[in-house]
Write a protein that holds these residues in place. Sequence first.
Motif, PDB file in Angstrom:
ATOM      1  N   GLY A  32       0.513  -1.584  -0.076  1.00 12.17           N
ATOM      2  CA  GLY A  32       0.121  -0.261  -0.289  1.00 12.17           C
ATOM      3  C   GLY A  32       0.884   1.615  -0.125  1.00 12.17           C
ATOM      4  N   THR A  33       1.388   1.312   0.390  1.00 12.13           N
ATOM      5  CA  THR A  33       2.956   2.060   0.737  1.00 12.13           C
ATOM      6  C   THR A  33       3.564   2.779  -0.163  1.00 12.13           C
ATOM      7  N   PRO A  47      -3.164  14.276   0.125  1.00 15.54           N
ATOM      8  CA  PRO A  47      -4.366  13.251   0.683  1.00 15.54           C
ATOM      9  C   PRO A  47      -4.800  12.583  -0.513  1.00 15.54           C
ATOM     10  N   GLU A  48      -4.683  12.366  -1.985  1.00 18.52           N
ATOM     11  CA  GLU A  48      -4.866  11.516  -2.928  1.00 18.52           C
ATOM     12  C   GLU A  48      -3.982  10.466  -2.601  1.00 18.52           C
ATOM     13  N   GLN A  49      -2.487  10.742  -2.778  1.00 14.02           N
ATOM     14  CA  GLN A  49      -1.525   9.409  -1.825  1.00 14.02           C
ATOM     15  C   GLN A  49      -1.690   8.574  -1.188  1.00 14.02           C
ATOM     16  N   CYS A  50      -2.497   9.222   0.038  1.00 14.48           N
ATOM     17  CA  CYS A  50      -2.495   8.815   0.957  1.00 14.48           C
ATOM     18  C   CYS A  50      -4.172   7.937   1.092  1.00 14.48           C
ATOM     19  N   LEU A  51      -5.096   8.357   0.433  1.00 11.37           N
ATOM     20  CA  LEU A  51      -5.767   7.404   0.150  1.00 11.37           C
ATOM     21  C   LEU A  51      -5.549   6.147  -0.588  1.00 11.37           C
ATOM     22  N   ALA A  54      -3.992   3.906   1.797  1.00 13.41           N
ATOM     23  CA  ALA A  54      -4.917   3.301   2.020  1.00 13.41           C
ATOM     24  C   ALA A  54      -5.975   2.024   1.761  1.00 13.41           C
ATOM     25  N   ALA A  55      -5.623   2.291   0.733  1.00 15.73           N
ATOM     26  CA  ALA A  55      -7.418   1.438  -0.423  1.00 15.73           C
ATOM     27  C   ALA A  55      -6.202   1.023  -0.263  1.00 15.73           C
ATOM     28  N   VAL A  56      -4.983   0.260  -1.075  1.00 14.66           N
ATOM     29  CA  VAL A  56      -4.294  -0.545  -1.250  1.00 14.66           C
ATOM     30  C   VAL A  56      -4.133  -1.871  -0.798  1.00 14.66           C
TER      31      VAL A  56
END
Length: 152
Positions: A32-33, A47-51, A54-56
């Motif tokens: 995910g990271t 924010p998109e990177q974090c989403l 987190a989703a992956v």
Amino acid sequence: MTDWMIWFAVACVLVVLEMATGTFYLLMIGIGTAAGGLAALGGMGVPEQCLIAAAVAALGTFALRRSKFGRPDHTDAARDPNVNLDIGQVLEVAEWRHVNADSYTARVMYRGALWDVELAQGEAAVPGKFIIREVQGSRLIVNNSDATAHAQ
């Protein structure tokens, strides 16, 4: 340091920690990271990177949990031949002692020592060859199914 470098550094640390634990969950978070790092390389905002990270990571963890690698093994060690090499071995019982309604026991020499042997429920208490099906302490639970085939 740029965002993508931080994401990939964290992913590397998580993969190294995963090698110490062996559970694969840190690996899913590391993937995910790494996805967050790819999003940063693609020019997306934090924010998109974090989403995405987190989703992956969540999808990977969910998939791992549903796979055979994510479920703990609930096998009974007393019946598992991978844990106890006596299970599946054949031994010879000369005579059975009647203990109560359905219970028969015997003392046999097995691997150079005397062992208590108990006949599994529903088995015929006749002298002969028996297969060890379970080990409970110093007591061997046996049955006579296919004992002659195993002995050959």
